[in-house]
Structures are given as C-alpha cells and as structure tokens.
Design an enzyme around this catalytic site. Structure first.
Site: not given
Ligand code: ZN
Ligand code: FE
Length: 256
Positions: A55, A57, A59-60, A113, A130, A168
């Site tokens: 996805h 975000h 942090d990905h 999400h 996530d 995570h």
C-alpha cells in the site's frame, strides 16, 4: 530448484522489510527505507531484482525511488493506491511471476487500511502488509469497518498452514488487547507466553500462520460467542451484528 527463503530486515521502530531470497536474488517487500535495503544488499551480496508494495504509506514505499534509480528494477504495487514510483500496477486476481527467484504470486485486494491495499499470496505464505497483524489488524484509515472485515475474512479463508508475513512487529501490544477480550482463551495465553519470550531474545514473532490467527486474533473471531459478548459487555456492541462487534473492537483498540 531451491526453495525461497523469507527473512526480515528491521526498519524504523517496528517495521520489517521482508526479503524473498533465491538463486542469489532478493525481492524487497515494502522497503520504507532505501539505505537499510542498500546496506543489507551490500552485506549479503544478493542482487535486488524487484520491489513489492502492499500500500501507499511512506513507511512501505519510502525507498522505492532510490532503489529503482540505483538498480533499474521493477516496482510492483496496487493500482488503486496512489504510488507514483510504481512501474507495474496490480489488481485483484493478477498473477505476478518473478523468474529470478522462481515464484508466482497471486494478488488479492484487501482494502480497509487504505483503499487500494493488496496482499501477495504465494504457495504457502501471504504478504499482507498492514491489513492483518498477528493478534490484531491495521487501523482503518481510508475504508470502513465492513470493508476491512471483508478483507480480513478473505485472509482468514486461506489454507490454515499459510505463513503470515505482516509488516509490523505489533504482536505484544496486540496480545495485551486480545487477552483483555478473551482472558480465558488458552491458545491465546500460550501464544502470548511464546511471543514474550521471542521478544525478550529480540527475535521476530513473525511469521504467524492463518491457523494461529483464527485461534487467537479477536478481529478474526468476531463471530465467536465469547468475543461478541465481550464486545457487548465492554463496549456496548450488538453481539448479533458482526460489523458492530468488529467496529467496537477496532475503536477500542485505537484507545487501548
Ligand atoms: Zn500503513
Ligand atoms: Fe505501516
């Protein structure tokens, strides 16, 4: 032909960049940080041949641009999430074959999400980003509870022995909430003890399996009487309405 190996490279405070490895090649899943990925590649001597995103975000996807420029590799990800650095967009039912490491992955859309979130399904594993965490699930940032519940239900119906690779390390925090909901669940308590011991040794609690999650994850257990009744007692949910139970649990976990 050798089997692929999947190993975690820790990033930020609690992210894992999963690396799929075979034949001297590596595929990086959700590389939020390019430097960590580059250092790991230099250290292992493996060649990066693709990036997979679940996805949009940061942090990905934060490492996409740099890795793409440096290694000239394809960046795969969901068509329905805004990720400008993708080279290939994937939708539900697509099959992605990566010859270098000898695998085929099936794409499953699992929104909630984010609206475009996808999972990658291999022969005996799923990369679920996530959406599903061990003993928990992702926050509903863009979708709604029934959308997220439907996505979790799709994942829960994968074969029981499917290995679950989440992005995570949230397991211990999720377990504290899970125990609050189902204090009498014996499998949950055993799993909790094991997870605590793994974290004490600084080891990942992942991968989990679909079978474990069906037994311990309250978000996959909204139709179980004890879970529905706890949601009613603690948070006023309607125990006969699975979406009401799920929404109440998700809300409660946000503030737990
Ligand atoms: Zn996310
Ligand atoms: Fe994340």
């Amino acid at each position: 032909m050798k089997m692929i190996t999947i190993i975690p490279v820790p990033a930020f405070t609690d992210n894992y960049i999963w690396m799929l490895i075979n034949n001297g090649y590596a595929v990086a899943v959700d590389p939020g940080d390019a430097n960590i990925t580059i250092n790991w590649l230099e250290h292992t001597g493996l060649k990066l041949c693709a990036v997979l995103n679940t996805h949009h975000h940061k942090d990905h996807t934060g490492g996409n641009a740099r890795l793409r420029e440096l290694y000239r590799i394809p960046i795969y990800g969901p068509a329905k999430d805004p990720i400008p650095t993708l080279t290939h967009s994937l939708v539900d039912g697509d099959t992605l074959t990566i010859d270098e490491i000898g695998i085929s992955l099936r794409i499953m859309e699992i929104p909630g999400h984010t609206l475009g979130h996808i999972g990658y399904i291999g022969e005996n594993f799923v990369l679920c980003g996530d959406t599903l965490f061990s003993a928990g699930c992702g926050r509903i940032f863009e979708g709604n509870p029934s959308m997220m519940l439907n996505s979790l239900d799709k994942l829960a119906h994968l074969p029981a022995n499917t290995q679950v690779y989440c992005t995570h390390e949230y397991t211990l925090s999720n377990l504290r909430f899970a125990k609050h909901i189902e204090p009498e669940n014996l499998k949950l308590r055993q799993y909790d003890m094991n997870a605590i011991s793994l974290r004490k040794q600084n080891l990942p609690t992942l991968p989990s399996t679909i079978e474990i999650e069906r037994n311990i994850n309250p978000f996959l257990r909204c139709c179980i009487a004890n879970v529905a009744l706890a949601a009613k007692k603690l948070y006023g949910a309607n125990p006969d309405d699975i979406i009401s139970v799920f929404s109440a649990l998700r809300e409660a976990k946000n503030n737990f």
